[in-house]
Design a protein around this motif. Structure first.
Motif, mmCIF file in Angstrom:
data_model
loop_
_atom_site.group_PDB
_atom_site.id
_atom_site.type_symbol
_atom_site.label_atom_id
_atom_site.label_comp_id
_atom_site.label_asym_id
_atom_site.label_seq_id
_atom_site.Cartn_x
_atom_site.Cartn_y
_atom_site.Cartn_z
ATOM 1 N N ARG A 72 0.864 -1.182 0.000
ATOM 2 C CA ARG A 72 0.000 0.000 0.000
ATOM 3 C C ARG A 72 0.902 1.233 0.000
ATOM 4 N NH1 ARG A 72 -2.787 -3.905 2.846
ATOM 5 N NH2 ARG A 72 -4.841 -4.300 1.923
ATOM 6 N N CYS A 74 1.291 5.156 0.204
ATOM 7 C CA CYS A 74 0.596 6.356 0.676
ATOM 8 C C CYS A 74 0.735 7.460 -0.366
ATOM 9 C CB CYS A 74 1.175 6.820 2.003
ATOM 10 S SG CYS A 74 0.299 8.267 2.647
ATOM 11 N N CYS A 79 3.417 12.549 1.978
ATOM 12 C CA CYS A 79 4.131 11.544 1.180
ATOM 13 C C CYS A 79 4.315 12.014 -0.259
ATOM 14 C CB CYS A 79 3.402 10.213 1.225
ATOM 15 S SG CYS A 79 3.586 9.355 2.810
ATOM 16 N N SER A 84 6.358 10.228 -3.051
ATOM 17 C CA SER A 84 5.674 8.931 -3.136
ATOM 18 C C SER A 84 5.311 8.547 -4.571
ATOM 19 C CB SER A 84 4.436 8.894 -2.240
ATOM 20 O OG SER A 84 3.426 9.737 -2.738
ATOM 21 N N THR A 112 -2.905 1.977 -3.922
ATOM 22 C CA THR A 112 -2.624 3.317 -3.408
ATOM 23 C C THR A 112 -3.686 3.656 -2.371
ATOM 24 O OG1 THR A 112 -3.878 4.358 -5.188
ATOM 25 C CG2 THR A 112 -1.491 4.127 -5.525
ATOM 26 N N CYS A 115 -4.096 8.096 2.746
ATOM 27 C CA CYS A 115 -3.191 8.426 3.838
ATOM 28 C C CYS A 115 -3.033 7.213 4.737
ATOM 29 C CB CYS A 115 -3.723 9.608 4.649
ATOM 30 S SG CYS A 115 -2.579 10.137 5.946
ATOM 31 N N ILE A 116 -1.812 6.939 5.106
ATOM 32 C CA ILE A 116 -1.521 5.821 6.007
ATOM 33 C C ILE A 116 -1.488 6.311 7.451
ATOM 34 C CG2 ILE A 116 0.347 4.254 6.688
ATOM 35 C CD1 ILE A 116 0.779 3.689 3.702
ATOM 36 N N CYS A 119 2.799 10.283 8.633
ATOM 37 C CA CYS A 119 3.355 11.418 7.891
ATOM 38 C C CYS A 119 4.782 11.762 8.311
ATOM 39 C CB CYS A 119 2.453 12.643 8.052
ATOM 40 S SG CYS A 119 0.738 12.325 7.572
ATOM 41 N N TYR A 131 5.306 -1.339 8.250
ATOM 42 C CA TYR A 131 5.522 0.011 7.727
ATOM 43 C C TYR A 131 6.978 0.210 7.340
ATOM 44 C CZ TYR A 131 0.923 1.430 9.424
ATOM 45 O OH TYR A 131 -0.420 1.550 9.617
#
Length: 151
Positions: A72, A74, A79, A84, A112, A115-116, A119, A131
């Motif tokens: 996944r 972010c 990102c 990203s 995609t 937001c994960i 930040c 992560y």
């Protein structure tokens, strides 16, 4: 729960059961196989096109299996600003697939997300539940190699 018992748990010819039945099938298989969608249509008495319409409308449903490693990426603001998009492009290039797809060997899927929530370590990806932040083009290539080697 096996495939037959999924259908036994739902009365026939009740179209109001479409979404719960699809959710149950996806829980069992990890996605919605075509043959199962045909069985759903027959079981609850609606056209297959309506089953597909619902399955493709809601993004909770998948028509293709996910890979062993779900990546996944972010695409949130922090990102994005930290690169990203470059990370996503490298992943797509390294794995030979686009976001939303799974490799033919079912090893990797790329998704995609907006937001994960990590930040402070942007740009960040999550592979399954792990992560990885502060990524660079070089580090993402090493990371993918590590997961390819794991098999």
């Amino acid at each position: 729960m096996n495939n037959q018992s999924i259908f036994e748990a739902y009365p026939r010819n009740d179209a109001s059961l479409l979404i719960p039945l699809l959710q149950n099938i996806q829980t069992e298989f990890g996605y919605l196989p075509e043959d199962q969608l045909e069985k759903v249509a027959e079981h609850i008495g609606i056209p297959l096109s309506r089953v597909y319409g619902v399955a493709t409308f809601y993004n909770q449903f998948r028509l293709k299996p996910l890979g062993k490693y779900v990546i996944r990426v972010c695409r949130g603001t922090a990102c994005h600003v930290k690169g990203s998009l470059d990370i996503l492009r490298i992943l797509e290039s390294e794995l030979g697939i686009k976001a939303g797809d799974t490799t033919k060997d079912l090893m990797f899927s790329i998704e995609t997300v907006a937001c994960i929530g990590a930040c402070s370590i942007a740009p960040v990806i999550v592979i399954n539940d792990e992560y990885f932040g502060g990524l660079t083009p070089k580090s993402i290539q090493k990371l993918i190699k590590k997961f390819k080697d794991k098999g």
